[in-house]
Enzyme design. Structure first.
Site, PDB file in Angstrom:
ATOM      1  N   ASN A  62     -27.653  26.534 172.547  1.00  0.00           N
ATOM      2  CA  ASN A  62     -28.778  27.112 173.233  1.00  0.00           C
ATOM      3  C   ASN A  62     -29.901  26.382 172.803  1.00  0.00           C
ATOM      4  O   ASN A  62     -30.896  26.405 173.522  1.00  0.00           O
ATOM      5  CB  ASN A  62     -28.794  28.874 173.106  1.00  0.00           C
ATOM      6  CG  ASN A  62     -30.035  29.170 173.605  1.00  0.00           C
ATOM      7  OD1 ASN A  62     -30.475  29.233 174.680  1.00  0.00           O
ATOM      8  ND2 ASN A  62     -31.004  29.483 172.682  1.00  0.00           N
TER       9      ASN A  62
ATOM     10  N   TYR B 235     -37.622  17.059 179.736  1.00  0.00           N
ATOM     11  CA  TYR B 235     -36.621  18.081 179.814  1.00  0.00           C
ATOM     12  C   TYR B 235     -35.430  18.080 180.724  1.00  0.00           C
ATOM     13  O   TYR B 235     -34.160  18.233 180.212  1.00  0.00           O
ATOM     14  CB  TYR B 235     -37.439  19.385 180.093  1.00  0.00           C
ATOM     15  CG  TYR B 235     -36.431  20.738 179.813  1.00  0.00           C
ATOM     16  CD1 TYR B 235     -36.354  21.236 178.576  1.00  0.00           C
ATOM     17  CD2 TYR B 235     -35.895  21.262 181.017  1.00  0.00           C
ATOM     18  CE1 TYR B 235     -35.467  22.306 178.339  1.00  0.00           C
ATOM     19  CE2 TYR B 235     -35.300  22.487 180.955  1.00  0.00           C
ATOM     20  CZ  TYR B 235     -34.860  23.085 179.542  1.00  0.00           C
ATOM     21  OH  TYR B 235     -34.134  24.147 179.567  1.00  0.00           O
TER      22      TYR B 235
END
Length: 284
Positions: free
Chosen positions: A89, A153
């Protein structure tokens, strides 16, 4: 208790989505390593889990470093005797128009989101293969299909999706599974997105809590998902769906000796197949 008896690492679990994954995994019976670079945040989540009757230990390290990633996986083996699950994560988020993109920030995003995911996964895979069992859950994003101001990203999350597919091919038949989730929640990342894009962001994450995303992650960690491998599960508020793999559309155009003009003619006729819109979209 879907995860009873399992030992799980959740990276970037000091807050937001990672904390939600760690808390629910522990509530479902797992012993959890809570990783974060923020010691206080990691220890606070550990304290919450223990207060609720669960088992957890902190592991403070940067997973963007090979040794740091290894120390997090080893912490799970040392504390709980094995590693059964890994939730990759941990990630960072930077927004920029291409003409304003800072190269150091671009590199930092790739180092944490891509190398960090890869490093933790590589250490975990080696430990899991020795026992012939394990589940890795990577975290990707719909931004990898195209989203304004998210070059770094989106590229990093596209790499994570590709890594998921490749590892699934590598690990087929070994007992070690690799899947991914594409979550959506109101976190600090969502606040940054809204602040940067203003009205164009449309506040799409405001009513979506990190906790809504956690059950799908727990499912992928559990034996109930034993038949899922190399898949991306999307969670968007109250909707659960699947993200398709990259695919070749239709049968394409055929020509034994392509020229630039022939390519242009094929596109003009539509024989190469449909043109995909930019961004994550729904098929019919």
């Amino acid at each position: 208790m879907n995860l009873a008896g399992k030992a799980v690492v959740v990276t970037g679990a000091g807050r937001g989505l990672g904390a939600a994954y760690a808390r629910l995994a522990a509530a479902e019976g797992a012993s959890v390593i809570v990783n974060d670079v923020d010691a206080a945040a990691a220890e606070a989540v550990v304290a919450d889990i223990r207060a609720a009757g669960g088992a957890a230990e902190p592991a403070v390290a940067s997973i963007a470093d090979w040794a740091g990633a290894g120390s997090v996986v080893q912490a799970c083996v040392d504390a709980f005797g094995a590693i059964d699950g890994l939730v990759n994560n941990a990630g960072i988020f930077r927004l920029a128009n291409p003409v304003e993109q800072d190269p150091d920030e671009f590199r930092a995003v790739l180092e944490v989101n891509v190398l960090g995911t890869a490093y933790c996964g590589l250490h975990a895979i080696r430990a899991m293969l020795a026992r012939g069992t394990g589940s890795i859950v990577n975290v990707t994003s719909g931004s990898h299909a195209g989203s304004a101001a998210m070059g770094a990203y989106g590229a990093s999350k596209g790499a994570v999706a590709s890594l998921t597919y490749c590892w699934a091919a590598d690990l087929a038949g070994t007992g070690v599974r690799v899947n991914a989730v594409s979550p959506n929640a109101h976190t600090r990342m969502a606040d940054a997105y809204d602040s940067y894009l203003g009205a164009a962001a449309q506040g799409q994450n405001v009513a979506k809590s990190p906790a809504q995303n956690a059950p799908a992650v727990v499912y992928l960690l559990s034996d109930a998902s034993a038949d899922l491998h190399g898949q991306i599960v999307r969670i968007d508020g109250d909707e659960l769906s699947m993200v398709a793999h990259p695919t070749v559309q239709g049968h394409g155009a055929q020509n034994p000796a392509w020229t630039a003009s022939a390519v242009a003619a094929a596109f003009a006729s539509g024989s190469v197949g449909p043109i995909s819109p930019v961004g994550l979209h729904r098929t019919a």
